[in-house]
Design a protein around this motif. Structure first.
Motif, mmCIF file in Angstrom:
data_model
loop_
_atom_site.group_PDB
_atom_site.id
_atom_site.type_symbol
_atom_site.label_atom_id
_atom_site.label_comp_id
_atom_site.label_asym_id
_atom_site.label_seq_id
_atom_site.Cartn_x
_atom_site.Cartn_y
_atom_site.Cartn_z
ATOM 1 N N TRP A 87 -49.279 -13.389 -16.719
ATOM 2 C CA TRP A 87 -49.148 -14.815 -16.442
ATOM 3 C C TRP A 87 -49.433 -15.570 -17.731
ATOM 4 O O TRP A 87 -50.318 -15.202 -18.496
ATOM 5 C CB TRP A 87 -50.111 -15.231 -15.323
ATOM 6 N N PHE A 88 -48.696 -16.654 -17.959
ATOM 7 C CA PHE A 88 -48.726 -17.322 -19.255
ATOM 8 C C PHE A 88 -49.210 -18.764 -19.198
ATOM 9 O O PHE A 88 -49.294 -19.426 -20.231
ATOM 10 C CB PHE A 88 -47.319 -17.260 -19.872
ATOM 11 N N SER A 89 -49.521 -19.266 -18.005
ATOM 12 C CA SER A 89 -50.004 -20.639 -17.875
ATOM 13 C C SER A 89 -51.101 -20.692 -16.816
ATOM 14 O O SER A 89 -51.205 -19.815 -15.959
ATOM 15 C CB SER A 89 -48.865 -21.582 -17.471
ATOM 16 N N ARG A 90 -51.882 -21.754 -16.893
ATOM 17 C CA ARG A 90 -52.956 -21.925 -15.909
ATOM 18 C C ARG A 90 -52.392 -22.043 -14.496
ATOM 19 O O ARG A 90 -52.901 -21.405 -13.566
ATOM 20 C CB ARG A 90 -53.786 -23.163 -16.247
ATOM 21 N N ILE A 140 -58.974 -17.964 -23.008
ATOM 22 C CA ILE A 140 -59.577 -19.244 -22.638
ATOM 23 C C ILE A 140 -58.578 -20.390 -22.815
ATOM 24 O O ILE A 140 -58.448 -21.262 -21.963
ATOM 25 C CB ILE A 140 -60.841 -19.525 -23.482
ATOM 26 N N GLU A 141 -57.871 -20.381 -23.949
ATOM 27 C CA GLU A 141 -56.928 -21.467 -24.250
ATOM 28 C C GLU A 141 -55.536 -21.067 -23.797
ATOM 29 O O GLU A 141 -54.984 -20.063 -24.254
ATOM 30 C CB GLU A 141 -56.933 -21.761 -25.752
ATOM 31 N N LEU A 142 -54.970 -21.856 -22.890
ATOM 32 C CA LEU A 142 -53.633 -21.572 -22.365
ATOM 33 C C LEU A 142 -52.758 -22.791 -22.612
ATOM 34 O O LEU A 142 -53.004 -23.875 -22.059
ATOM 35 C CB LEU A 142 -53.696 -21.252 -20.867
ATOM 36 N N GLY A 143 -51.732 -22.620 -23.455
ATOM 37 C CA GLY A 143 -50.884 -23.758 -23.791
ATOM 38 C C GLY A 143 -51.687 -24.820 -24.517
ATOM 39 O O GLY A 143 -52.455 -24.525 -25.435
ATOM 40 N N ARG A 144 -51.538 -26.056 -24.100
ATOM 41 C CA ARG A 144 -52.265 -27.159 -24.737
ATOM 42 C C ARG A 144 -53.637 -27.387 -24.126
ATOM 43 O O ARG A 144 -54.380 -28.267 -24.580
ATOM 44 C CB ARG A 144 -51.433 -28.445 -24.629
ATOM 45 N N GLU A 145 -53.951 -26.621 -23.101
ATOM 46 C CA GLU A 145 -55.230 -26.813 -22.409
ATOM 47 C C GLU A 145 -56.274 -25.892 -23.027
ATOM 48 O O GLU A 145 -56.259 -24.672 -22.831
ATOM 49 C CB GLU A 145 -55.073 -26.524 -20.917
ATOM 50 N N ARG A 146 -57.203 -26.462 -23.779
ATOM 51 C CA ARG A 146 -58.146 -25.693 -24.592
ATOM 52 C C ARG A 146 -59.071 -24.828 -23.763
ATOM 53 O O ARG A 146 -59.443 -23.729 -24.173
ATOM 54 C CB ARG A 146 -58.952 -26.643 -25.483
ATOM 55 N N HIS A 147 -59.479 -25.325 -22.607
ATOM 56 C CA HIS A 147 -60.443 -24.595 -21.788
ATOM 57 C C HIS A 147 -59.872 -24.250 -20.412
ATOM 58 O O HIS A 147 -60.601 -24.222 -19.418
ATOM 59 C CB HIS A 147 -61.747 -25.385 -21.644
ATOM 60 N N ALA A 148 -58.588 -23.956 -20.363
ATOM 61 C CA ALA A 148 -57.961 -23.596 -19.094
ATOM 62 C C ALA A 148 -58.603 -22.364 -18.480
ATOM 63 O O ALA A 148 -58.727 -22.254 -17.259
ATOM 64 C CB ALA A 148 -56.468 -23.357 -19.308
ATOM 65 N N GLY A 149 -59.032 -21.430 -19.327
ATOM 66 C CA GLY A 149 -59.646 -20.196 -18.819
ATOM 67 C C GLY A 149 -60.892 -20.442 -18.002
ATOM 68 O O GLY A 149 -61.193 -19.681 -17.076
ATOM 69 N N SER A 151 -60.283 -13.840 -26.404
ATOM 70 C CA SER A 151 -59.977 -15.182 -26.898
ATOM 71 C C SER A 151 -60.234 -15.279 -28.395
ATOM 72 O O SER A 151 -61.039 -14.544 -28.954
ATOM 73 C CB SER A 151 -60.850 -16.208 -26.159
ATOM 74 N N ALA A 152 -59.554 -16.233 -29.027
ATOM 75 C CA ALA A 152 -59.784 -16.510 -30.443
ATOM 76 C C ALA A 152 -60.975 -17.433 -30.646
ATOM 77 O O ALA A 152 -61.426 -17.629 -31.780
ATOM 78 C CB ALA A 152 -58.536 -17.141 -31.062
ATOM 79 N N MET A 153 -61.489 -18.004 -29.577
ATOM 80 C CA MET A 153 -62.667 -18.872 -29.688
ATOM 81 C C MET A 153 -63.847 -18.060 -30.232
ATOM 82 O O MET A 153 -64.012 -16.888 -29.890
ATOM 83 C CB MET A 153 -63.026 -19.457 -28.321
#
Length: 229
Positions: free
Chosen positions: A33-36, A55-64, A83-85
């Motif tokens: 799955w690729f989006s929240r 954690i970051e999905l698309g433009r949503e930084r904290h979607a995870g 995550s890259a965070m």
């Protein structure tokens, strides 16, 4: 057959994670799955054994974070965050959300991911056998529902306590050693910590059933679930 969700918005990374999982556990089912929105819809629809999550999905930084909250409300499925965070900041945040582990991108190799992934799968309690006389009072499935039920009432337990309870109940009548219970918890792998978790479990049961006595302490060895009261 185990079913895993990989929730990652970068397609090459998602495909790499899927390839590693399938190589490590042939026959496993992997959904990507690729989006929240798609991930949350899948979580509501499917019953996963493990989720690998960015954690970051698309433009949503904290979607995870929202996805983990959705998981915890429904199934309490184990989550491995990739995550890259920066891990120095986000590892403790993910731990507070009951994620099983955190891997920071570009700092780990395939072997690190596979070892962590397989360790989580091994720690998932096996489904309990079909109830027999004296066992139907407890209803639980730690991968599918947020809280177990005792005689029709919900038992409020933290996730680690749920995992210990599931391990005891899945092998009811047998002694579960401290070493085996260490494999269930993510931190605090010592006897005192296990005893505290068991005490939490007993207290939660006794809030709704003062006569509860199904968890037996076996001195120097561990604990056992007994059907007698």
């Amino acid at each position: 057959m185990a079913r895993v969700a990989v929730i990652e918005d970068d397609h090459p990374t998602s495909n790499q994670l899927r390839a590693w999982i399938e190589a490590a556990r042939p026959g496993i089912v992997v959904d990507q799955w690729f989006s929240r929105d798609d991930a949350e819809a899948a979580i509501a629809r499917e019953r996963y054994d493990l989720v690998v999550l960015d954690i970051e999905l698309g433009r949503e930084r904290h979607a995870g974070v929202a996805v983990i909250n959705a998981i915890n409300k429904r199934h309490a499925t184990p989550v491995l965050v990739v995550s890259a965070m920066p891990a120095t900041i986000y590892r403790s945040i993910m731990k507070a959300l009951d994620a099983w582990d955190y891997l920071q991108k570009a700092t780990f190799e395939e072997a690190d991911f596979v070892e962590t992934f397989l360790e989580i799968l091994r720690a998932i309690p096996a489904p309990a056998p079909a109830p027999t006389a004296g066992t139907a009072d407890l209803s639980m499935d730690p991968l599918r529902q947020r809280t177990p039920m005792w005689r029709g009432q919900r038992i409020n337990l933290p996730l680690t306590a749920q995992r210990i309870l599931a391990a005891l109940f899945a092998r009811r009548g047998q002694v579960i050693s401290y070493d085996e219970l260490f494999d269930v918890v993510k931190s605090g792998r010592n006897r005192d910590n296990i005893r505290k978790h068991v005490s939490t479990i007993r207290d939660a049961f006794r809030e709704i059933d003062p006569d509860f006595a199904c968890i037996e302490n076996v001195p120097m060895r561990g604990f056992r679930w007994t059907d007698g009261e």
